[in-house]
Write a protein that holds these residues in place. Structure first.
Motif, PDB file in Angstrom:
ATOM      1  N   ILE A  45       0.840  -1.190   0.000  1.00  0.00           N
ATOM      2  CA  ILE A  45       0.000   0.000   0.000  1.00  0.00           C
ATOM      3  C   ILE A  45       0.882   1.250   0.000  1.00  0.00           C
ATOM      4  O   ILE A  45       1.909   1.292   0.674  1.00  0.00           O
ATOM      5  CB  ILE A  45      -0.886   0.053   1.263  1.00  0.00           C
ATOM      6  CG1 ILE A  45      -1.534  -1.307   1.550  1.00  0.00           C
ATOM      7  CG2 ILE A  45      -1.924   1.172   1.162  1.00  0.00           C
ATOM      8  CD1 ILE A  45      -2.426  -1.817   0.482  1.00  0.00           C
ATOM      9  N   THR A  46       0.483   2.259  -0.732  1.00  0.00           N
ATOM     10  CA  THR A  46       1.125   3.565  -0.614  1.00  0.00           C
ATOM     11  C   THR A  46       0.080   4.614  -0.288  1.00  0.00           C
ATOM     12  O   THR A  46      -1.067   4.541  -0.752  1.00  0.00           O
ATOM     13  CB  THR A  46       1.905   3.952  -1.883  1.00  0.00           C
ATOM     14  OG1 THR A  46       2.592   5.194  -1.648  1.00  0.00           O
ATOM     15  CG2 THR A  46       0.994   4.118  -3.092  1.00  0.00           C
ATOM     16  N   THR A  47       0.469   5.578   0.531  1.00  0.00           N
ATOM     17  CA  THR A  47      -0.406   6.692   0.900  1.00  0.00           C
ATOM     18  C   THR A  47       0.382   7.981   0.679  1.00  0.00           C
ATOM     19  O   THR A  47       1.321   8.020  -0.104  1.00  0.00           O
ATOM     20  CB  THR A  47      -0.868   6.576   2.366  1.00  0.00           C
ATOM     21  OG1 THR A  47       0.262   6.700   3.231  1.00  0.00           O
ATOM     22  CG2 THR A  47      -1.540   5.235   2.631  1.00  0.00           C
ATOM     23  N   GLY A  48       0.003   9.058   1.343  1.00  0.00           N
ATOM     24  CA  GLY A  48       0.735  10.311   1.183  1.00  0.00           C
ATOM     25  C   GLY A  48       0.539  10.917  -0.193  1.00  0.00           C
ATOM     26  O   GLY A  48      -0.491  10.721  -0.838  1.00  0.00           O
ATOM     27  N   ASP A 120      -5.223  -1.206  22.167  1.00  0.00           N
ATOM     28  CA  ASP A 120      -4.136  -1.582  21.266  1.00  0.00           C
ATOM     29  C   ASP A 120      -4.152  -0.794  19.957  1.00  0.00           C
ATOM     30  O   ASP A 120      -3.367  -1.083  19.056  1.00  0.00           O
ATOM     31  CB  ASP A 120      -4.204  -3.079  20.950  1.00  0.00           C
ATOM     32  CG  ASP A 120      -3.980  -3.935  22.185  1.00  0.00           C
ATOM     33  OD1 ASP A 120      -3.200  -3.489  23.055  1.00  0.00           O
ATOM     34  OD2 ASP A 120      -4.573  -5.020  22.285  1.00  0.00           O
ATOM     35  N   ASP A 121      -5.048   0.178  19.851  1.00  0.00           N
ATOM     36  CA  ASP A 121      -5.152   0.983  18.622  1.00  0.00           C
ATOM     37  C   ASP A 121      -4.157   2.144  18.720  1.00  0.00           C
ATOM     38  O   ASP A 121      -4.498   3.255  19.100  1.00  0.00           O
ATOM     39  CB  ASP A 121      -6.578   1.510  18.455  1.00  0.00           C
ATOM     40  CG  ASP A 121      -6.839   2.025  17.049  1.00  0.00           C
ATOM     41  OD1 ASP A 121      -6.006   1.798  16.166  1.00  0.00           O
ATOM     42  OD2 ASP A 121      -7.896   2.658  16.843  1.00  0.00           O
ATOM     43  N   LEU A 126      -3.804   3.594  13.758  1.00  0.00           N
ATOM     44  CA  LEU A 126      -4.814   4.566  13.337  1.00  0.00           C
ATOM     45  C   LEU A 126      -4.407   5.231  12.030  1.00  0.00           C
ATOM     46  O   LEU A 126      -5.224   5.379  11.110  1.00  0.00           O
ATOM     47  CB  LEU A 126      -4.988   5.621  14.432  1.00  0.00           C
ATOM     48  CG  LEU A 126      -5.897   6.814  14.122  1.00  0.00           C
ATOM     49  CD1 LEU A 126      -7.346   6.363  13.962  1.00  0.00           C
ATOM     50  CD2 LEU A 126      -5.780   7.872  15.225  1.00  0.00           C
ATOM     51  N   THR A 127      -3.154   5.629  11.934  1.00  0.00           N
ATOM     52  CA  THR A 127      -2.664   6.316  10.745  1.00  0.00           C
ATOM     53  C   THR A 127      -2.746   5.427   9.513  1.00  0.00           C
ATOM     54  O   THR A 127      -3.274   5.833   8.472  1.00  0.00           O
ATOM     55  CB  THR A 127      -1.210   6.779  10.955  1.00  0.00           C
ATOM     56  OG1 THR A 127      -1.173   7.721  12.032  1.00  0.00           O
ATOM     57  CG2 THR A 127      -0.648   7.426   9.702  1.00  0.00           C
ATOM     58  N   ARG A 128      -2.224   4.208   9.624  1.00  0.00           N
ATOM     59  CA  ARG A 128      -2.264   3.300   8.468  1.00  0.00           C
ATOM     60  C   ARG A 128      -3.709   3.017   8.044  1.00  0.00           C
ATOM     61  O   ARG A 128      -4.031   3.012   6.855  1.00  0.00           O
ATOM     62  CB  ARG A 128      -1.555   1.988   8.797  1.00  0.00           C
ATOM     63  CG  ARG A 128      -0.056   2.121   8.997  1.00  0.00           C
ATOM     64  CD  ARG A 128       0.591   0.739   9.036  1.00  0.00           C
ATOM     65  NE  ARG A 128       1.970   0.829   9.508  1.00  0.00           N
ATOM     66  CZ  ARG A 128       2.392   0.374  10.685  1.00  0.00           C
ATOM     67  NH1 ARG A 128       1.524  -0.201  11.517  1.00  0.00           N
ATOM     68  NH2 ARG A 128       3.649   0.488  11.043  1.00  0.00           N
ATOM     69  N   ARG A 176     -11.319  11.680  14.662  1.00  0.00           N
ATOM     70  CA  ARG A 176     -10.278  11.337  15.638  1.00  0.00           C
ATOM     71  C   ARG A 176      -8.898  11.369  15.000  1.00  0.00           C
ATOM     72  O   ARG A 176      -7.934  11.881  15.592  1.00  0.00           O
ATOM     73  CB  ARG A 176     -10.552   9.947  16.219  1.00  0.00           C
ATOM     74  CG  ARG A 176      -9.492   9.488  17.230  1.00  0.00           C
ATOM     75  CD  ARG A 176      -9.941   8.252  17.972  1.00  0.00           C
ATOM     76  NE  ARG A 176      -9.926   7.064  17.152  1.00  0.00           N
ATOM     77  CZ  ARG A 176      -9.161   5.998  17.395  1.00  0.00           C
ATOM     78  NH1 ARG A 176      -8.330   5.993  18.435  1.00  0.00           N
ATOM     79  NH2 ARG A 176      -9.228   4.934  16.631  1.00  0.00           N
ATOM     80  N   TYR A 177      -8.793  10.852  13.788  1.00  0.00           N
ATOM     81  CA  TYR A 177      -7.497  10.839  13.113  1.00  0.00           C
ATOM     82  C   TYR A 177      -7.002  12.262  12.862  1.00  0.00           C
ATOM     83  O   TYR A 177      -5.835  12.584  13.122  1.00  0.00           O
ATOM     84  CB  TYR A 177      -7.581  10.078  11.788  1.00  0.00           C
ATOM     85  CG  TYR A 177      -6.321  10.230  10.972  1.00  0.00           C
ATOM     86  CD1 TYR A 177      -5.113   9.714  11.439  1.00  0.00           C
ATOM     87  CD2 TYR A 177      -6.326  10.925   9.766  1.00  0.00           C
ATOM     88  CE1 TYR A 177      -3.936   9.883  10.714  1.00  0.00           C
ATOM     89  CE2 TYR A 177      -5.159  11.091   9.046  1.00  0.00           C
ATOM     90  CZ  TYR A 177      -3.964  10.569   9.523  1.00  0.00           C
ATOM     91  OH  TYR A 177      -2.804  10.758   8.814  1.00  0.00           O
ATOM     92  N   TYR A 178      -7.876  13.119  12.374  1.00  0.00           N
ATOM     93  CA  TYR A 178      -7.466  14.497  12.089  1.00  0.00           C
ATOM     94  C   TYR A 178      -7.025  15.212  13.356  1.00  0.00           C
ATOM     95  O   TYR A 178      -6.001  15.916  13.375  1.00  0.00           O
ATOM     96  CB  TYR A 178      -8.616  15.253  11.414  1.00  0.00           C
ATOM     97  CG  TYR A 178      -8.273  16.676  11.078  1.00  0.00           C
ATOM     98  CD1 TYR A 178      -7.271  16.967  10.170  1.00  0.00           C
ATOM     99  CD2 TYR A 178      -8.954  17.736  11.678  1.00  0.00           C
ATOM    100  CE1 TYR A 178      -6.945  18.278   9.863  1.00  0.00           C
ATOM    101  CE2 TYR A 178      -8.641  19.047  11.369  1.00  0.00           C
ATOM    102  CZ  TYR A 178      -7.639  19.313  10.455  1.00  0.00           C
ATOM    103  OH  TYR A 178      -7.319  20.618  10.164  1.00  0.00           O
ATOM    104  N   ARG A 179      -7.778  15.061  14.423  1.00  0.00           N
ATOM    105  CA  ARG A 179      -7.398  15.699  15.684  1.00  0.00           C
ATOM    106  C   ARG A 179      -6.105  15.098  16.233  1.00  0.00           C
ATOM    107  O   ARG A 179      -5.296  15.806  16.850  1.00  0.00           O
ATOM    108  CB  ARG A 179      -8.526  15.555  16.712  1.00  0.00           C
ATOM    109  CG  ARG A 179      -9.829  16.242  16.307  1.00  0.00           C
ATOM    110  CD  ARG A 179      -9.621  17.703  15.966  1.00  0.00           C
ATOM    111  NE  ARG A 179     -10.849  18.362  15.546  1.00  0.00           N
ATOM    112  CZ  ARG A 179     -10.906  19.567  14.988  1.00  0.00           C
ATOM    113  NH1 ARG A 179      -9.766  20.239  14.777  1.00  0.00           N
ATOM    114  NH2 ARG A 179     -12.056  20.093  14.641  1.00  0.00           N
ATOM    115  N   THR A 180      -5.885  13.817  15.984  1.00  0.00           N
ATOM    116  CA  THR A 180      -4.657  13.174  16.433  1.00  0.00           C
ATOM    117  C   THR A 180      -3.440  13.729  15.710  1.00  0.00           C
ATOM    118  O   THR A 180      -2.408  14.000  16.333  1.00  0.00           O
ATOM    119  CB  THR A 180      -4.741  11.650  16.228  1.00  0.00           C
ATOM    120  OG1 THR A 180      -5.798  11.122  17.034  1.00  0.00           O
ATOM    121  CG2 THR A 180      -3.435  10.963  16.620  1.00  0.00           C
TER     122      THR A 180
END
Length: 326
Positions: A45-48, A120-121, A126-128, A176-180
């Motif tokens: 997988i690629t992101t970014g 365990d999250d 979360l990012t991936r 949650r991800y954005y705030r993280t």
């Protein structure tokens, strides 16, 4: 600031560059893994910027491997080394050192879909998971990539969920991800002394774009049956974030402004001297840097346009507005 809202030279150039690089990487990795006894168990997988079709020569490549075998990852050490050699041969900039991406980032799919929100999250998990959904694409294993994305979306959207509702579980995890990442930015720049300026500008543009392109998917899934939610969600996530906004907002007045301000951001970052100047910006002296000040100003226009788009697209009675606050 005067901007041509119809010309998106850098957006289009980056999309073409991304497509060419992805094709090269996919072909070489496919050839590399063709004889591997584990090739049916590996998905890359690629992101970014490569996941958003925004890559340039200055971009690194965020990638990770899903390995679904009940065997230690050491059994694919040769494959990992070969994959990394292909990537470093074609991508000049080294992947970041956080461990979330790169040759050491190997996960089981079960790790991505279990324990969502649990103890365990981790931030890495979360990012991936969220980037896989919001901006991910495949380097190897296209069919498995599509199947994993479907399974993950079905984890967020349950068959017994009321059809008239938006998928709140999905929306809440996107929020949650954005705030993280916003909180993580402060930690990395304050506690770990990471460079401040370029990270801040990316937070104002590309990170905000990812977030916005996700919440509009949730908004679009209101008043649909379960199967329709899944199929439409998958179709929307298949689009690159800017493409998603452009397609859903084709008739909205805010869409050209979003594209123009993002074009301005990409145009400035395409200049090595601008990136270098931003990398040297520290928080305490940020307003003394003309490049930072100009992009900061443009980022305010970008945010206003996103907000206007949301209000134009979804009337005040739409639950997305309430859900983003409560």
């Amino acid at each position: 600031m005067s901007m041509n809202t119809d010309v998106h030279t850098n957006i289009d150039k980056a999309a073409a560059f991304t497509a060419t690089k992805l094709e090269t990487l996919r072909n070489e990795i496919s050839t590399l893994l063709s004889a591997s006894p584990f090739n049916e168990a590996m998905t890359i997988i690629t992101t970014g910027s490569y996941g958003r079709a925004e890559a340039t020569e200055e971009s690194d490549l965020d990638w990770f491997i899903i390995f679904d075998r009940d065997q230690p990852v050491e059994v694919i050490s040769d494959e990992i080394q070969g994959i990394n050699e292909v990537i470093t041969r074609h991508i000049d900039k080294v992947t970041g050192d956080t461990g979330t991406f790169g040759k050491d980032a190997i996960v089981r799919f079960s790790e991505m879909q279990n324990n969502i929100g649990g103890n365990d999250d981790s931030n890495e998990s979360l990012t991936r998971r969220l980037l896989f959904l919001l901006e991910g694409t495949w380097l190897y294993g296209e069919e498995r990539f599509a199947d994993y994305r479907r399974q993950l979306l079905e984890k967020y959207i349950k068959p017994d969920a009321p059809g008239e509702q938006m998928p709140r579980f999905l929306l809440n995890d996107i929020i949650r991800y954005y705030r993280t990442i916003a909180t993580d930015f402060e930690f990395k720049t304050s506690e770990r002394k990471k460079p401040w300026g370029l990270r801040n500008i990316k937070l104002r543009f590309s990170r905000k774009l990812i977030y916005f392109s996700g919440i509009i998917v949730a908004a679009e899934l209101k008043e649909l049956g379960w199967q329709q939610k899944i199929e439409k969600g998958l179709a929307l996530f298949e689009q690159f974030p800017l493409e998603r906004i452009r397609a859903l907002g084709a008739d909205l007045a805010a869409t050209p402004v979003i594209l123009a301000t993002y074009e301005s951001f990409m145009a400035r970052l395409a200049q090595p001297e601008v990136r270098q100047a931003l990398e040297g910006v520290v928080k305490e002296q940020r307003l003394e840097n003309p490049e930072y000040k100009e992009l900061r100003k443009t980022s305010h226009e970008f945010s206003k346009a996103l907000h206007k788009w949301l209000k134009e697209k979804y009337g005040e009675e739409h639950p997305i507005h309430h859900a983003l606050v409560f």
